[in-house]
Design a protein around this motif. Structure first.
Motif, mmCIF file in Angstrom:
data_model
loop_
_atom_site.group_PDB
_atom_site.id
_atom_site.type_symbol
_atom_site.label_atom_id
_atom_site.label_comp_id
_atom_site.label_asym_id
_atom_site.label_seq_id
_atom_site.Cartn_x
_atom_site.Cartn_y
_atom_site.Cartn_z
ATOM 1 N N TYR A 6 28.988 67.756 17.805
ATOM 2 C CA TYR A 6 27.594 67.520 17.439
ATOM 3 C C TYR A 6 26.948 68.791 16.876
ATOM 4 N N ALA A 7 27.171 69.920 17.544
ATOM 5 C CA ALA A 7 26.527 71.173 17.128
ATOM 6 C C ALA A 7 26.992 71.620 15.746
ATOM 7 N N GLN A 8 28.273 71.357 15.433
ATOM 8 C CA GLN A 8 28.833 71.817 14.158
ATOM 9 C C GLN A 8 28.937 70.689 13.129
ATOM 10 N N ASN A 9 28.358 69.530 13.444
ATOM 11 C CA ASN A 9 28.407 68.376 12.531
ATOM 12 C C ASN A 9 29.831 68.044 12.090
ATOM 13 N N LEU A 10 30.732 67.963 13.075
ATOM 14 C CA LEU A 10 32.120 67.618 12.776
ATOM 15 C C LEU A 10 32.264 66.102 12.734
ATOM 16 N N ARG A 11 32.953 65.605 11.703
ATOM 17 C CA ARG A 11 33.129 64.158 11.543
ATOM 18 C C ARG A 11 34.036 63.621 12.660
ATOM 19 N N HIS A 12 33.568 62.557 13.314
ATOM 20 C CA HIS A 12 34.314 61.947 14.413
ATOM 21 C C HIS A 12 34.250 60.429 14.270
ATOM 22 N N ARG A 13 34.539 59.709 15.328
ATOM 23 C CA ARG A 13 34.585 58.245 15.295
ATOM 24 C C ARG A 13 33.605 57.647 16.297
ATOM 25 N N ALA A 14 33.060 56.470 15.933
ATOM 26 C CA ALA A 14 32.144 55.760 16.826
ATOM 27 C C ALA A 14 32.363 54.260 16.684
ATOM 28 N N ALA A 15 32.024 53.543 17.744
ATOM 29 C CA ALA A 15 32.096 52.080 17.739
ATOM 30 C C ALA A 15 30.692 51.525 17.948
ATOM 31 N N PHE A 16 30.338 50.525 17.156
ATOM 32 C CA PHE A 16 29.044 49.843 17.225
ATOM 33 C C PHE A 16 29.319 48.382 17.560
ATOM 34 N N ILE A 17 28.756 47.880 18.639
ATOM 35 C CA ILE A 17 29.011 46.504 19.057
ATOM 36 C C ILE A 17 27.689 45.756 19.140
ATOM 37 N N GLN A 18 27.583 44.667 18.376
ATOM 38 C CA GLN A 18 26.415 43.801 18.495
ATOM 39 C C GLN A 18 26.741 42.769 19.566
ATOM 40 N N ALA A 19 25.986 42.809 20.650
ATOM 41 C CA ALA A 19 26.212 41.896 21.775
ATOM 42 C C ALA A 19 25.162 40.794 21.745
ATOM 43 N N ARG A 20 25.633 39.553 21.778
ATOM 44 C CA ARG A 20 24.735 38.398 21.804
ATOM 45 C C ARG A 20 24.925 37.641 23.111
ATOM 46 N N ASP A 21 23.819 37.081 23.617
ATOM 47 C CA ASP A 21 23.892 36.291 24.840
ATOM 48 C C ASP A 21 24.271 34.839 24.506
ATOM 49 N N ALA A 22 24.280 33.979 25.509
ATOM 50 C CA ALA A 22 24.681 32.571 25.325
ATOM 51 C C ALA A 22 23.761 31.843 24.351
ATOM 52 N N GLN A 23 22.519 32.304 24.208
ATOM 53 C CA GLN A 23 21.569 31.679 23.279
ATOM 54 C C GLN A 23 21.640 32.289 21.879
ATOM 55 N N GLY A 24 22.529 33.254 21.683
ATOM 56 C CA GLY A 24 22.682 33.878 20.377
ATOM 57 C C GLY A 24 21.731 35.023 20.109
ATOM 58 N N ARG A 25 20.963 35.427 21.123
ATOM 59 C CA ARG A 25 20.046 36.555 20.959
ATOM 60 C C ARG A 25 20.811 37.874 21.057
ATOM 61 N N VAL A 26 20.286 38.893 20.406
ATOM 62 C CA VAL A 26 20.936 40.201 20.328
ATOM 63 C C VAL A 26 20.389 41.131 21.405
ATOM 64 N N PHE A 27 21.302 41.839 22.075
ATOM 65 C CA PHE A 27 20.909 42.857 23.047
ATOM 66 C C PHE A 27 20.315 44.042 22.284
ATOM 67 N N VAL A 28 19.072 44.371 22.593
ATOM 68 C CA VAL A 28 18.361 45.496 21.987
ATOM 69 C C VAL A 28 17.920 46.410 23.119
ATOM 70 N N HIS A 29 17.993 47.706 22.881
ATOM 71 C CA HIS A 29 17.582 48.642 23.925
ATOM 72 C C HIS A 29 16.959 49.895 23.327
ATOM 73 N N ARG A 30 16.258 50.612 24.195
ATOM 74 C CA ARG A 30 15.746 51.935 23.851
ATOM 75 C C ARG A 30 16.567 52.945 24.630
ATOM 76 N N ARG A 31 17.046 53.935 23.921
ATOM 77 C CA ARG A 31 17.879 54.967 24.533
ATOM 78 C C ARG A 31 17.033 55.868 25.436
ATOM 79 N N THR A 32 17.669 56.448 26.434
ATOM 80 C CA THR A 32 16.955 57.351 27.331
ATOM 81 C C THR A 32 16.622 58.663 26.609
ATOM 82 N N PRO A 33 15.615 59.387 27.088
ATOM 83 C CA PRO A 33 15.252 60.664 26.457
ATOM 84 C C PRO A 33 16.301 61.754 26.659
#
Length: 173
Positions: A27-54
């Motif tokens: 992070y400090a040196q802006n080195l390219r790395h890998r990440a996974a992004f998962i869209q999670a939906r509930d049984a009604q098809g709604r998307v899990f949305v959140h606010r990250r901690t400080p």
């Protein structure tokens, strides 16, 4: 071990591993790395949305419509997607997330990572990690669209969301 000490694979423009480094150094040196992004939906098809901690190292206190995180050294995107989804949602026994596509995120200011985008259905009651998630709810697609201009969203999540929207339009027609 703190999050900053977690070892990551550092990758090139073709997503080939060139070395390893602690997350804090990446992070400090802006080195390219890998990440996974998962869209999670509930049984009604709604998307899990959140606010990250400080206390998050990247994008603290911002909203996100994906769960996920960095891929550890030697870890596959698929394994990271399942691990991160279960950790952030606070569930176990989640079905394996379905891989959709991968893109190179670049914020134009030196922060860049390969981003694998997934989707998963989560019909289990969620209990998000308090260290990661300050607020959460399941929102409809229309509710998310309304909030795009109102809330401050993580920029990499917005990039993934735009690509996911285009991907769904392409595959639907």
């Amino acid at each position: 071990m703190s999050a900053a000490d977690e070892i990551l694979d550092i990758v090139d423009e073709q997503d080939q591993v060139i070395r390893q480094a602690p997350r804090g150094e990446a992070y400090a040196q802006n080195l390219r790395h890998r990440a996974a992004f998962i869209q999670a939906r509930d049984a009604q098809g709604r998307v899990f949305v959140h606010r990250r901690t400080p206390t998050k190292l990247v994008f603290p206190s911002l909203y996100d419509m994906f769960v996920g995180g960095v891929v550890g050294a030697g870890e596959s995107y698929d394994d990271a997607a399942l691990r991160e989804a279960e950790e952030e949602l606070g569930v176990s026994g989640l079905p394996r997330p379905t891989f959709l596509f991968k893109f190179l995120y670049d914020d134009g200011a030196g922060r860049t990572w390969w981003s694998a985008v997934y989707e998963v259905r989560c019909e289990l009651p969620v209990s998000p990690q308090v260290e990661e998630v300050a607020w959460h709810d399941f929102l409809t697609d229309d509710e998310i669209e309304r909030r795009l201009g109102e809330w401050e969203w993580v920029p990499d999540g917005l990039a993934a969301y735009a690509r996911l929207t285009a991907y769904r339009e392409e595959t639907a027609g």
